[in-house]
Design a protein around this motif. Structure first.
Motif, PDB file in Angstrom:
ATOM      1  N   UNK A  25       6.433 -13.019   6.431  1.00 20.51           N
ATOM      2  CA  UNK A  25       7.142 -13.746   6.586  1.00 20.51           C
ATOM      3  C   UNK A  25       8.613 -13.195   6.790  1.00 20.51           C
ATOM      4  N   UNK A  26       9.261 -12.704   6.147  1.00 17.12           N
ATOM      5  CA  UNK A  26      10.995 -11.743   6.101  1.00 17.12           C
ATOM      6  C   UNK A  26      10.844 -10.534   7.519  1.00 17.12           C
ATOM      7  N   UNK A  27       9.349 -10.329   8.251  1.00 15.29           N
ATOM      8  CA  UNK A  27       9.261  -9.363   9.567  1.00 15.29           C
ATOM      9  C   UNK A  27       9.387  -7.503   9.274  1.00 15.29           C
ATOM     10  N   UNK A  28       8.705  -8.019   7.698  1.00 16.46           N
ATOM     11  CA  UNK A  28       9.603  -6.818   7.204  1.00 16.46           C
ATOM     12  C   UNK A  28       8.481  -5.922   7.031  1.00 16.46           C
ATOM     13  N   UNK A  29       8.032  -4.674   7.478  1.00 17.73           N
ATOM     14  CA  UNK A  29       7.340  -3.591   7.519  1.00 17.73           C
ATOM     15  C   UNK A  29       7.215  -3.081   6.101  1.00 17.73           C
ATOM     16  N   UNK A  30       5.771  -2.666   5.245  1.00 19.84           N
ATOM     17  CA  UNK A  30       5.681  -1.628   4.546  1.00 19.84           C
ATOM     18  C   UNK A  30       4.660  -0.964   4.985  1.00 19.84           C
ATOM     19  N   UNK A  31       5.190   0.514   3.971  1.00 21.59           N
ATOM     20  CA  UNK A  31       3.957   0.900   3.973  1.00 21.59           C
ATOM     21  C   UNK A  31       4.444   1.923   2.462  1.00 21.59           C
ATOM     22  N   UNK A  32       3.228   2.449   2.206  1.00 20.97           N
ATOM     23  CA  UNK A  32       2.796   3.397   1.228  1.00 20.97           C
ATOM     24  C   UNK A  32       2.780   4.242   0.922  1.00 20.97           C
ATOM     25  N   UNK A  33       2.177   5.208  -0.357  1.00 17.27           N
ATOM     26  CA  UNK A  33       2.199   6.586  -1.057  1.00 17.27           C
ATOM     27  C   UNK A  33       0.526   6.932  -0.970  1.00 17.27           C
ATOM     28  N   UNK A  34       0.323   6.037   0.425  1.00 20.04           N
ATOM     29  CA  UNK A  34      -1.520   6.241   0.191  1.00 20.04           C
ATOM     30  C   UNK A  34      -1.547   7.337   0.588  1.00 20.04           C
ATOM     31  N   UNK A  35      -2.825   9.324   0.642  1.00 20.17           N
ATOM     32  CA  UNK A  35      -3.215   9.933   0.689  1.00 20.17           C
ATOM     33  C   UNK A  35      -2.168  11.045   0.230  1.00 20.17           C
ATOM     34  N   UNK A  36      -1.167  10.577  -0.942  1.00 25.14           N
ATOM     35  CA  UNK A  36      -0.327  11.703  -2.216  1.00 25.14           C
ATOM     36  C   UNK A  36      -1.492  11.846  -3.271  1.00 25.14           C
ATOM     37  N   UNK A  37      -2.861  11.303  -3.638  1.00 20.04           N
ATOM     38  CA  UNK A  37      -3.320  11.087  -4.459  1.00 20.04           C
ATOM     39  C   UNK A  37      -4.387  11.892  -4.509  1.00 20.04           C
ATOM     40  N   UNK A  38      -4.750  11.817  -3.072  1.00 16.70           N
ATOM     41  CA  UNK A  38      -6.037  12.250  -3.572  1.00 16.70           C
ATOM     42  C   UNK A  38      -6.388  13.943  -3.771  1.00 16.70           C
ATOM     43  N   UNK A  39      -5.936  15.298  -3.841  1.00 17.91           N
ATOM     44  CA  UNK A  39      -5.605  15.810  -5.278  1.00 17.91           C
ATOM     45  C   UNK A  39      -6.112  15.279  -6.579  1.00 17.91           C
ATOM     46  N   UNK A  40      -5.142  14.694  -6.733  1.00 22.81           N
ATOM     47  CA  UNK A  40      -5.125  15.053  -8.652  1.00 22.81           C
ATOM     48  C   UNK A  40      -5.469  13.699  -8.905  1.00 22.81           C
ATOM     49  N   UNK A  41      -6.226  12.436  -7.777  1.00 26.53           N
ATOM     50  CA  UNK A  41      -7.190  11.451  -8.574  1.00 26.53           C
ATOM     51  C   UNK A  41      -8.498  12.512  -8.368  1.00 26.53           C
ATOM     52  N   UNK A  42      -8.852  12.745  -7.373  1.00 31.87           N
ATOM     53  CA  UNK A  42     -10.451  13.618  -7.286  1.00 31.87           C
ATOM     54  C   UNK A  42     -10.249  14.498  -8.669  1.00 31.87           C
ATOM     55  N   UNK A  43      -9.522  15.766  -9.049  1.00 32.78           N
ATOM     56  CA  UNK A  43      -9.431  15.848  -9.844  1.00 32.78           C
ATOM     57  C   UNK A  43      -9.291  15.428 -11.301  1.00 32.78           C
ATOM     58  N   UNK A  44      -8.891  14.479 -11.259  1.00 32.41           N
ATOM     59  CA  UNK A  44      -8.541  13.869 -12.105  1.00 32.41           C
ATOM     60  C   UNK A  44     -10.319  13.636 -12.657  1.00 32.41           C
ATOM     61  N   UNK A  45     -10.582  12.155 -11.536  1.00 37.85           N
ATOM     62  CA  UNK A  45     -12.167  11.852 -11.757  1.00 37.85           C
ATOM     63  C   UNK A  45     -13.353  13.312 -12.390  1.00 37.85           C
ATOM     64  N   UNK A  46     -12.961  14.117 -11.468  1.00 34.97           N
ATOM     65  CA  UNK A  46     -13.918  15.769 -11.757  1.00 34.97           C
ATOM     66  C   UNK A  46     -14.055  15.240 -13.878  1.00 34.97           C
ATOM     67  N   UNK A  47     -12.617  15.642 -13.881  1.00 37.51           N
ATOM     68  CA  UNK A  47     -11.858  15.833 -15.238  1.00 37.51           C
ATOM     69  C   UNK A  47     -12.910  14.686 -15.845  1.00 37.51           C
ATOM     70  N   UNK A  48     -12.751  13.983 -15.730  1.00 37.07           N
ATOM     71  CA  UNK A  48     -12.841  13.000 -16.747  1.00 37.07           C
ATOM     72  C   UNK A  48     -15.005  12.557 -16.797  1.00 37.07           C
TER      73      UNK A  48
END
Length: 317
Positions: free
Chosen positions: A84-107
């Protein structure tokens, strides 16, 4: 002079990268509660986020036009207010690919090789050698939510000799997915999985998605991994599927309630491996999110569209 307010601590090198990318911008760095009143509302760009800054960023005279958050998930932010305020929002998508993939396989590997039981035995000075020892090779991984992380996880799965099935809204192919399905075919995909891996964001559509019917649709003896969002799973249904033996086990990094209550039955299940929402943590986090921010900042300073990680407010990711 346009202003950037960074609510996270930045090294001098990181500050230099920002001022070089957006010459003519003032940069203010500090925790929200330590900044003078009105600092955030006078900023054009806010790097980082805290709930304490919300009221000021959204007030009538606020100049804020772009917020870069430090997380991939944005489900706890006031998205419609930003829109509503016309604010653009960006996130950290892409930062986590390596650690989360390694975490998945760790589990998955810890479960397969009974490492959690061995660690328990080490702590109590016991030689614990029982249990089944499984292999990933030749098995099927169903990856629910094929974005940056899902694609990286599929690549790793193929390296282990696994077949990969992906589930995503668009059904768009991915080079590391052997068979891509749309979300309306989720149960069909789950029925084929030896390992079902949830990487979905939290939206109105995904809240409570993994319920009694979803777990019933999974192959008997499957292993469930959740590195997406806790509320996408009905925990009582997961517990029931584990207690009945329909699921062989689960690797969980996120939960409906965090921290998980001390008296919760999941704590005492030997077939469950839990981590305290750390799958995305990495010592390389800041440098990767700064790469995203700098790419977008250069475009913003040149009055061009932001090229990376812009949140679609209707989809909430």
């Amino acid at each position: 002079m346009p202003k950037i307010v960074a609510l996270h601590k930045l090294s001098q090198e990181e500050q230099n990268r920002i001022t070089e990318a957006a010459q003519g911008y003032e940069l203010v760095v500090g925790k929200y509660k330590e900044l003078p009143s009105g600092t955030v509302s006078s900023a054009d760009i806010v790097l980082g986020w805290t709930k304490d800054a919300q009221e000021e960023a959204l007030q009538e005279n606020s100049r804020v036009r772009w917020i870069q958050v430090w997380s991939a998930g944005v489900d706890k932010l006031p998205l419609q207010d930003f829109k509503a305020r016309g604010i653009q929002l960006t996130n950290a998508s892409g930062v986590h690919s390596i650690p989360i993939t390694e975490h998945i396989f760790s589990l998955m590997l810890a479960f397969n090789r009974n490492l959690h039981r061995a660690i328990e035995g080490q702590s109590s000075h016991q030689w614990i050698k029982g249990g089944d020892f499984r292999e990933l090779s030749g098995k099927t991984a169903v990856i629910i939510g094929v974005g940056h992380i899902g694609s990286a996880a599929a690549k790793a799965a193929q390296a282990f000799g696994m077949r990969t099935i992906g589930v995503r809204r668009s059904g768009k192919p991915d080079p590391y997915i052997d068979d891509m399905m749309t979300t309306d075919k989720l149960n069909d995909a789950l029925a084929q999985g030896d390992y079902c891996i949830n990487i979905l964001p939290l939206t109105d559509e995904t809240k409570g998605l993994f319920n009694k019917d979803r777990f019933a649709a999974m192959k008997k003896g499957a292993f469930f991994v959740n590195v997406g969002r806790g509320p996408s799973v009905v925990t009582s249904a997961l517990v029931e599927a584990l207690q009945s033996g329909h699921l062989a086990g689960a690797g969980l990094d996120v939960f409906e309630e965090e921290p998980l209550p001390a008296d919760h039955p999941l704590w005492d299940m030997q077939q469950v491996i839990m981590t305290p929402h750390t799958a995305g943590d990495t010592v390389h986090y800041n440098e990767r999110i700064m790469d995203i921010f700098i790419d977008n900042l250069k475009a913003y300073a040149d009055e061009k569209p932001l090229p990376r990680n812009v949140i679609d407010y209707e989809r909430a990711y």
